[in-house]
Each structure stands twice: as C-alpha cells, then as structure tokens.
Design a protein around this motif. Sequence first.
Motif, PDB file in Angstrom:
ATOM      1  N   PHE A  83       0.696  -1.266  -0.017  1.00  0.00           N
ATOM      2  CA  PHE A  83      -0.056  -0.014  -0.159  1.00  0.00           C
ATOM      3  C   PHE A  83       0.867   1.385  -0.147  1.00  0.00           C
ATOM      4  N   LEU A  84       1.953   1.207   0.755  1.00  0.00           N
ATOM      5  CA  LEU A  84       2.923   2.308   0.664  1.00  0.00           C
ATOM      6  C   LEU A  84       3.600   2.492  -0.529  1.00  0.00           C
ATOM      7  N   ILE A  85       3.882   1.456  -1.106  1.00  0.00           N
ATOM      8  CA  ILE A  85       4.526   1.579  -2.409  1.00  0.00           C
ATOM      9  C   ILE A  85       3.660   2.187  -3.459  1.00  0.00           C
ATOM     10  N   PHE A  86       2.151   1.752  -3.412  1.00  0.00           N
ATOM     11  CA  PHE A  86       1.153   2.123  -4.392  1.00  0.00           C
ATOM     12  C   PHE A  86       1.067   3.630  -4.091  1.00  0.00           C
ATOM     13  N   THR A  87       1.108   3.827  -2.849  1.00  0.00           N
ATOM     14  CA  THR A  87       0.552   5.594  -2.636  1.00  0.00           C
ATOM     15  C   THR A  87       1.634   6.036  -3.105  1.00  0.00           C
ATOM     16  N   ALA A  88       3.112   5.843  -2.829  1.00  0.00           N
ATOM     17  CA  ALA A  88       4.157   6.700  -3.437  1.00  0.00           C
ATOM     18  C   ALA A  88       4.128   6.686  -5.055  1.00  0.00           C
ATOM     19  N   THR A  89       3.590   5.445  -5.427  1.00  0.00           N
ATOM     20  CA  THR A  89       3.666   5.614  -6.964  1.00  0.00           C
ATOM     21  C   THR A  89       2.530   6.542  -7.490  1.00  0.00           C
TER      22      THR A  89
ATOM     23  N   GLY B 178       0.813  11.590  -9.937  1.00  0.00           N
ATOM     24  CA  GLY B 178      -0.045  12.802  -9.887  1.00  0.00           C
ATOM     25  C   GLY B 178       0.665  13.983 -10.111  1.00  0.00           C
ATOM     26  N   ILE B 179       2.031  13.965  -9.535  1.00  0.00           N
ATOM     27  CA  ILE B 179       2.854  14.993  -9.831  1.00  0.00           C
ATOM     28  C   ILE B 179       3.348  15.223 -11.303  1.00  0.00           C
ATOM     29  N   ILE B 180       3.462  14.096 -11.645  1.00  0.00           N
ATOM     30  CA  ILE B 180       3.899  14.002 -13.046  1.00  0.00           C
ATOM     31  C   ILE B 180       2.578  14.628 -14.267  1.00  0.00           C
ATOM     32  N   LEU B 181       1.397  13.992 -13.738  1.00  0.00           N
ATOM     33  CA  LEU B 181       0.229  14.511 -14.549  1.00  0.00           C
ATOM     34  C   LEU B 181      -0.142  15.907 -14.305  1.00  0.00           C
ATOM     35  N   THR B 182       0.006  16.446 -13.033  1.00  0.00           N
ATOM     36  CA  THR B 182      -0.055  17.987 -12.988  1.00  0.00           C
ATOM     37  C   THR B 182       0.901  18.746 -13.565  1.00  0.00           C
TER      38      THR B 182
END
Length: 422
Positions: free
Chosen positions: A125-131, A136-140
């Motif tokens: 879950f932590l790995i997924f959240t970080a990914t 999200g940063i890339i898309l923004t």
Amino acid sequence: MKKCTFFVCILAFFFAEIAVLIIYLLKTPDFSQNTVLVNEIVQSVKNDWEDIKNHINSTNTDYVILDKKGIILYRTKSGLSESINAAVAHRDTILNIEINNTVEGQIIIWNDTSKNFTQQQQKIFLIFTATVFAQGIILTGYVFYLNHTIIKPFQKLKRFAERVAGGNLDIPLEIDRQNVFGAFTESFDLMRSELKKARIAEAKANADKKELVAKLSHDIKTPVASIKAASELGYAIAENQKIKENYKKIIQKANQINTLITNLFMATLKELKHLSVTSEAMESKEVVKMLENSDYLYRAELPAIPGCLLCADRIRLQQVFDNIFANSYKYANTKIKVSAKRESQSLCICIEDYGKGVEEKELPVLKEKYMRGSNTGNIEGAGLGLYISDSFMKEMAGDILLENGIDGLKVTVKIALSGMDN
C-alpha cells in the motif's frame, strides 16, 4: 497526438494499478504453515525431550511445548499461545509429541502468517501510494505544461483573431517561439502588418478620391454657375415668352447638374462599411479584463472599477479601449493613468497619458474621419481609430470625450448603465 497518447497511457496505467491494489487487498490470506518446517521442529523436540529445558530452537519459528497436563515446559519467547484454546483461536498448529508411541506432551507452533500478510499489505500500500503520488505530480506538471504551451497561446491567438476581425490592426501579436504556436504567431503578425498596410493604402486612396472629386466638383461648378447666371440674365431681359421658357429650362438643368455634383461630393464623405453593434448587459468587472488586454505593454495601473451593470457590446468596447491605448503608445509613448467613476447614467473610464496633449483647436475635430493631430509627425496612421470608436460608443448609447489633462491627452469613455442598474 503523441502528447495525447502519453496522457491516455498514464491514465490507463493509473487505473490498472488501482485494480491490482483492490484485488490484492480483497485477497483472502493463506494461514497454512510450512509442513516441512513443522516436521523439523517436532523431530528436534523429540530428540531433546529428555532434556527439554536445554532445548535450542534452530529455526526462525516460535513455539510452546506443553506436557500431558498442559504445563509449559519450554517456549521460544513470551506472548505466544500458552493453552490449546488460545492456540485454536489464533489458528496455531497443535501437534502431539509421541515418544515410543506414547503421547508425552504437545507442541503449539505459532502461526505468524496473518502478521506477515498484514505487513506485506502495508508495504504494498505504501509503495502504491508513493507511485500514485509520483504519477499525480507528473500529471499535474503535464497539465501545467499543456496549459502554458497550448491552451494559453491558443487563447491569445483567438483574442488576436477577434481583434483583427473587428478591424483593429494596431496591436501586434506577441511572438513566443517556446510554444507549439511559435511559428504561427510570427506569420499571424506578418498578416496583421500587411493588412494594416493595405488599410492605410485604402484610406489614402479614399482620401485621394475625395480630393479628386472635390477638385472636379469645383471645376464643374464654376462653368455651371456661369451658365446659370447667363441664363438668369437672358431670362430677365427676354421679351419673347418662348425664349423665356428656353432660358428657364437651362436654369432648371443647371440646378439639376449642381445637385448631382453636390451628391457626388457628399458620397465621398459617407461612412465606411457599417460594423454592427449589439449591446447587452454585462458586469463592470469585465471592463478590468478589457483594459488588461488593451494594455499589452503594461504601462497603466488599473483602478478598482465600481460595481454596476453595463449595457455594451463586448467586442466593440474592447476595440474602443484597444484604439485608445494604441494611440497613446504610438503618439505619447509614456506611462498611462487610468481612473474610473460612476455617474448617474454611465460608468466613466478616464485614460490619460503624459504626452503633452494636442492643440486645443484640434480637439473638436479629432473624432472626425481621417483627422489627425499636428503632433503625429511622420508616424503612420489612417485617422480612423477615434472616428470608429466614437461611432461605436454612440451606437452603445455612450460617448467619448477628448480634453487636455494636466499632463497629456485625456480620453473619457462613458459606458451606459443597464436599465436594471439605474
């Protein structure tokens, strides 16, 4: 097209990650233990049964050893299941210790599958959240990139096209080679420049035609006036009625020719092609955006606009402000002072430069067609900006006032208030 494909792939990958995470989180954990390891532990305990207190655990699995009565003989650590009931509740493995086919005790092997599964879930879950956060940063960033390189330049081109369509050719299109429209902006501005040259040439041709017609009218009016005067004299001294009638016809035809010549002269003074003006209700805060669009050299400090409801044509009002700012840039080339106030029936926007103004005798005629101040020098212009702007404002039930302010020319645009705001 490549940018669109990239964006779609990122979204598809994002939704795929969510699907995998949901499937994994909903997965039922397997609480079964390694049978080989369990057998190894049981055999080790049997071998050390006679000296069970000195037994050494050679595995990484925890367990508890009980005698026949349930008394603890050995345990690898505290906190483990210490009774059969507790072991059943925890899903631990319970086995009998048989020595020579006789049950001498029991071993409870701690089941840590649930703990390991939970830890693994948390890690994933932590790995997924970080990914997801990184995506999200890339898309923004990508959205901001698209907005900066495509959307804003396209909106600028759109506003430029609206101004050109409205007849305003004075404001250049700012060239930015860093976006996808960079090459187009230069071509569009070249088009504007050529159209402006064509308009100036057209205005000059019209002025030349006007001058030619005026000269021809004067040259023709002179002999016609002489014919008319001679005919009037002949009519006055003639005694024969038939001769009088002939002189009368000559006088009538001379008057007719004079009227036709006058009409021909006046035809050169008619307006250019009529530009439609459609007024509608609009909020006064929209005027701020119009002033910002017109002040493309950022020379004015824009004031707070009183809140009210106006009645105007947005496109034509924008063109009026464009013409005023363009004239200030062209002839004064100074900073611009803008103020706003509300009167009983209108909103007044005062635009004043620091260019020393014009001669007082020229102020009343500056709004006429082809009229330019004596301070224009060799600066190109057709003398139509204020004329067209004044026509637009009058059709919007407003007005334009020209006066010399303290430092330069002061132009006041009076925008009519909507009936709902009176």
